[in-house]
Structures are given as structure tokens and as C-alpha cells.
Scaffold this motif. Structure first.
Motif, mmCIF file in Angstrom:
data_model
loop_
_atom_site.group_PDB
_atom_site.id
_atom_site.type_symbol
_atom_site.label_atom_id
_atom_site.label_comp_id
_atom_site.label_asym_id
_atom_site.label_seq_id
_atom_site.Cartn_x
_atom_site.Cartn_y
_atom_site.Cartn_z
ATOM 1 N N GLU A 129 -12.872 -7.549 -3.697
ATOM 2 C CA GLU A 129 -13.093 -8.327 -4.913
ATOM 3 C C GLU A 129 -11.980 -8.133 -5.941
ATOM 4 N N GLY A 130 -11.069 -7.182 -5.663
ATOM 5 C CA GLY A 130 -9.951 -6.986 -6.583
ATOM 6 C C GLY A 130 -10.329 -6.286 -7.864
ATOM 7 N N VAL A 131 -11.354 -5.408 -7.816
ATOM 8 C CA VAL A 131 -11.768 -4.703 -9.031
ATOM 9 C C VAL A 131 -10.776 -3.586 -9.319
ATOM 10 N N GLY A 132 -10.437 -3.405 -10.603
ATOM 11 C CA GLY A 132 -9.553 -2.315 -10.995
ATOM 12 C C GLY A 132 -8.192 -2.415 -10.344
ATOM 13 N N ASN A 133 -7.719 -1.304 -9.782
ATOM 14 C CA ASN A 133 -6.395 -1.256 -9.173
ATOM 15 C C ASN A 133 -6.467 -1.399 -7.655
ATOM 16 N N ALA A 134 -7.669 -1.745 -7.131
ATOM 17 C CA ALA A 134 -7.853 -1.735 -5.677
ATOM 18 C C ALA A 134 -7.087 -2.843 -4.970
ATOM 19 N N GLN A 135 -6.925 -3.995 -5.637
ATOM 20 C CA GLN A 135 -6.268 -5.124 -4.997
ATOM 21 C C GLN A 135 -4.772 -4.903 -4.838
ATOM 22 N N GLY A 153 -3.285 2.283 -6.201
ATOM 23 C CA GLY A 153 -3.531 3.603 -6.747
ATOM 24 C C GLY A 153 -3.797 4.599 -5.633
ATOM 25 N N GLY A 154 -3.232 5.796 -5.762
ATOM 26 C CA GLY A 154 -3.405 6.828 -4.748
ATOM 27 C C GLY A 154 -2.318 6.861 -3.705
ATOM 28 N N GLU A 155 -1.348 5.933 -3.793
ATOM 29 C CA GLU A 155 -0.283 5.881 -2.794
ATOM 30 C C GLU A 155 0.966 6.625 -3.259
ATOM 31 N N LEU A 156 1.670 7.226 -2.301
ATOM 32 C CA LEU A 156 3.005 7.763 -2.513
ATOM 33 C C LEU A 156 3.957 6.919 -1.682
ATOM 34 N N VAL A 157 4.845 6.179 -2.354
ATOM 35 C CA VAL A 157 5.802 5.283 -1.701
ATOM 36 C C VAL A 157 7.185 5.902 -1.813
ATOM 37 N N THR A 158 7.883 6.021 -0.690
ATOM 38 C CA THR A 158 9.221 6.606 -0.714
ATOM 39 C C THR A 158 10.275 5.545 -0.431
ATOM 40 N N ILE A 159 11.262 5.447 -1.299
ATOM 41 C CA ILE A 159 12.386 4.517 -1.135
ATOM 42 C C ILE A 159 13.556 5.313 -0.572
ATOM 43 N N VAL A 160 14.025 4.935 0.613
ATOM 44 C CA VAL A 160 15.063 5.709 1.303
ATOM 45 C C VAL A 160 16.251 4.831 1.655
ATOM 46 N N ALA A 161 17.435 5.316 1.353
ATOM 47 C CA ALA A 161 18.668 4.629 1.759
ATOM 48 C C ALA A 161 19.830 5.582 1.516
ATOM 49 N N GLY A 162 20.973 5.218 2.079
ATOM 50 C CA GLY A 162 22.151 6.061 1.910
ATOM 51 C C GLY A 162 22.755 5.923 0.524
ATOM 52 N N SER A 292 3.215 16.723 -0.827
ATOM 53 C CA SER A 292 1.758 16.885 -0.822
ATOM 54 C C SER A 292 1.203 16.850 -2.237
ATOM 55 N N ARG A 293 1.880 17.540 -3.160
ATOM 56 C CA ARG A 293 1.423 17.575 -4.552
ATOM 57 C C ARG A 293 1.493 16.194 -5.200
ATOM 58 N N LEU A 294 2.545 15.439 -4.901
ATOM 59 C CA LEU A 294 2.668 14.096 -5.456
ATOM 60 C C LEU A 294 1.557 13.187 -4.929
ATOM 61 N N LYS A 295 1.262 13.300 -3.635
ATOM 62 C CA LYS A 295 0.192 12.489 -3.046
ATOM 63 C C LYS A 295 -1.165 12.866 -3.648
ATOM 64 N N GLU A 296 -1.439 14.149 -3.776
ATOM 65 C CA GLU A 296 -2.698 14.603 -4.379
ATOM 66 C C GLU A 296 -2.816 14.106 -5.815
ATOM 67 N N PHE A 297 -1.712 14.153 -6.549
ATOM 68 C CA PHE A 297 -1.707 13.701 -7.939
ATOM 69 C C PHE A 297 -1.992 12.209 -8.017
ATOM 70 N N ALA A 298 -1.364 11.442 -7.125
ATOM 71 C CA ALA A 298 -1.591 9.987 -7.103
ATOM 72 C C ALA A 298 -3.060 9.670 -6.847
ATOM 73 N N LEU A 299 -3.670 10.391 -5.916
ATOM 74 C CA LEU A 299 -5.080 10.172 -5.606
ATOM 75 C C LEU A 299 -5.967 10.566 -6.781
ATOM 76 N N LYS A 300 -5.683 11.725 -7.364
ATOM 77 C CA LYS A 300 -6.516 12.228 -8.466
ATOM 78 C C LYS A 300 -6.473 11.298 -9.670
ATOM 79 N N CYS A 301 -5.288 10.792 -9.993
ATOM 80 C CA CYS A 301 -5.116 9.974 -11.205
ATOM 81 C C CYS A 301 -5.179 8.472 -10.929
ATOM 82 N N ASP A 302 -5.347 8.070 -9.660
ATOM 83 C CA ASP A 302 -5.406 6.657 -9.271
ATOM 84 C C ASP A 302 -4.163 5.902 -9.745
#
Length: 333
Positions: A129-135, A153-162, A292-302
Motif C-alpha cells: 500500500e506504500g505506507v510510510g517508507n515501505a514503498q 528504510g533499513g537498507e545498506l547500499v554500497t556504491i563501488v567503482a574505481g 554490520s553496524r551500519l546495517k543495524e543502524f539503518a534497520l533500527k532508525c528505518d
């Protein structure tokens, strides 16, 4: 089946109702842990262990202690109705069938790591239904949005390149895209000063080459660039710190930014600076811990955490084509 109750009167009360179960009485809520550890071998031999403890604060504490000691896969919870103190009161009130039903229909304990059907369906419907940050917040790049469904919310996205491939430029434009959609960003440039990043963002947004060394000011550009800069800083907040920062201090600043500015996306440029400051001589351990800490933080704070990672100096990295593989990530395990 083994039924655990408090005190001898409750043992007799249960046994007067059901005779095909073993009934074990705990002599007082405070002795729960000690008694169950002593009788663990016997009690754990039963296929089903039903906790039918008193409906008061000591009884709830005893239940928590019993759950901590007993094999959780066998534990079932039977709750005495709110208008009765214990199972003995129920039997005295003539509710023998209700007592038998409590034992027969006791609900199996669900460990916190196992998602219940109700919670999973609720999360699914919220996303649907797209409630909050879920969509998800669109990246603002159609092909990337189509492939990923946006930022969540809750995701850790890594941008990688040379080196020189445009990681920082991409995240600057991405931050502008997110801000344009009404979401606040906390940008953490650990390799540049905030004013330099803002200058580049102003250039992206305005099309005026303000970041170029040969840029010439005039009255028109001054007025336009001032408006663009103010619009950007309404939505994009900056961390002012050059060089390495330990992960605890970094997360403390991020948490403050979320509380102060309702931040939904945090951008880290770059992970290497966090690892270097937190390594203590062990980069591999530090990188594992930080991600791990960044991922946990993302989940905790949405929130979504977007982190830039450099490519290692692995000789197999294709510098010409600039196509990194997982093994080329310098600090992401």
C-alpha cells in the motif's frame, strides 16, 4: 506433556482436571531459575512443556526465567484469564473445562528471530500500500528504479567503482534527486569539505559551472546560485569532518541528524575513512564490524544508508572497463 505451575495447590488443581499430563510445581516464583536448572534433564525430556504460571508480576517474571532456561522449541504458553490470579482460582470457580482447554490450546513460544505470519503479512501489506517508507524512495534514475524498486528504510547500499569513475558525482546527483522528492538527506563527505560538495551540487542543479576554477561571477549568476544553494540546504544536511572518524562517533552524529532534520537517507563518502579510524591494526575485522553496524543502524532508525566503497588494488581489477566484482571491494566483506 509437562505443565509447570506455581506451588502445590496449583499442582493439585491441574491434576484434578487432567490426569494424562505431568504437573511440576515451582515452589515460589523467585526460585524458578534455580529449580528448573536442577530439574532440567527431567522436564526437557517431555515433547511439550506448558507454562501455566500465576497471573501477576512475580508470575510474569517466573515465566521469563523459565523461557530463558528451558528448550524454547518445546515451550508453550497458557495464559490465566485476567480476572483470575492462578489456575487454582479457576478450578475453585468450577472452570475445569477452561483449564483443560488452556493446557490443550497453549500457544507455542515463537523465538524473536522467527517472523510470525501476522507480522510478515502486515509488513507485506504496508509495502504493497506504500505506507510510510515501505514503498521506497526512487533513485531518480529510471533503469535503477526499475531494477531495485527504489531505496527502502533499513537498507545498506554500497556504491563501488574505481578511482575517477564518478562515485562521488553519482551520490551527489542521487542526493539531489532524493531531496527533490521531499526527503531529507544527511551527506557525510569524509574526503571533502561540505562547501566543496555544495558547490558541486549547485553546479549539478543549476547547470552553471560554479565548481570550475575558471568560473566568472556576475549579478545574474550570483542571484540564481544563491537561490539554488538555499534550496539544496533545506533538504540536504551536511557533516563537517575531514578524514577518518570512528564508527561510534559517526553513528552518534547520524542519530542526531535524524532527530533534528527527519533524515531518511544517509550518504557516507567513503567507507575507507570509517575503517581506517576504527581498524586498530585489523582492517578486515573493522570493515566487517562497520558494515554490520551500519546495517543495524539503518534497520533500527528505518533509514537508508548509502556508502561509497573504493576498489582494492587487486591486479585482476579491469581498470579500462571499470567493472568491479565483489572480490574487488576494498572494505566491504
Amino acid at each position: 506433556i509437562c505443565v509447570l505451575v506455581e506451588g502445590e495447590p496449583d499442582v493439585l488443581a491441574v491434576y484434578s482436571v487432567v490426569q494424562d499430563v505431568a504437573v511440576f510445581g515451582i515452589p515460589g516464583a523467585e526460585s524458578t531459575e534455580k529449580v528448573l536448572k536442577k530439574a532440567y534433564k527431567l522436564i526437557s525430556s517431555y515433547k511439550k512443556i506448558v507454562l501455566l504460571l500465576d497471573n501477576d508480576e512475580p508470575g510474569r517474571r517466573a515465566q521469563d526465567k523459565a523461557i530463558a532456561v528451558l528448550p524454547k522449541a518445546k515451550v508453550h504458553i497458557a495464559q490465566v484469564p485476567s480476572n483470575y490470579k492462578d489456575v487454582g482460582d479457576m478450578v475453585q470457580a468450577g472452570l475445569t473445562r477452561d483449564v483443560a482447554a488452556l493446557i490443550r490450546e497453549a500457544k507455542q513460544l515463537v523465538p524473536p528471530a522467527i517472523v510470525s505470519d501476522e507480522d510478515l503479512l502486515s509488513a507485506y501489506y504496508q509495502a504493497y500500500e506504500g505506507v510510510g517508507n515501505a514503498q521506497g524512495i526512487p533513485y531518480g534514475f529510471p533503469s535503477l528504479d526499475a531494477a531495485s524498486g527504489g531505496l527502502h528504510g533499513g537498507e545498506l547500499v554500497t556504491i563501488v567503482a574505481g578511482t575517477g569513475a564518478g562515485k562521488s558525482t553519482f551520490t551527489e546527483r542521487l542526493s539531489l534527486n532524493i531531496a527533490e522528492q521531499g526527503f531529507n538527506v544527511f551527506f557525510c563527505p569524509l574526503e571533502m569539505m561540505p562547501r566543496e560538495v555544495l558547490k558541486k551540487m549547485v553546479q549539478h542543479r543549476s547547470g552553471i559551472p560554479v565548481a570550475r576554477p575558471d568560473f566568472k561571477r556576475n549579478e545574474f549568476t550570483d542571484k540564481k546560485l544563491t537561490g539554488v544553494a538555499e534550496a539544496i540546504t533545506e533538504r540536504i544536511k551536511f557533516m563537517s569532518h575531514f578524514g577518518g572518524m570512528d564508527i561510534d562517533n559517526f553513528l552518534m552524529n547520524c542519530e542526531a541528524a535524524i532527530a533534528m532534520h527527519d533524515v531518511k537517507v544517509i550518504v557516507v563518502d567513503h567507507l575507507t575513512a570509517l575503517v581506517t579510524a576504527s581498524a586498530g591494526g585489523n582492517n578486515v575485522f573493522a570493515s566487517d564490524n562497520i558494515t554490520s553496524r551500519l546495517k543495524e543502524f539503518a534497520l533500527k532508525c528505518d533509514v537508508t544508508v548509502i556508502a561509497i566503497s573504493h576498489v582494492s588494488r587487486d591486479s585482476s581489477y579491469d581498470v579500462e572497463n571499470k567493472v568491479p566484482q565483489l572480490k574487488h571491494l576494498r572494505v566491504v566483506s
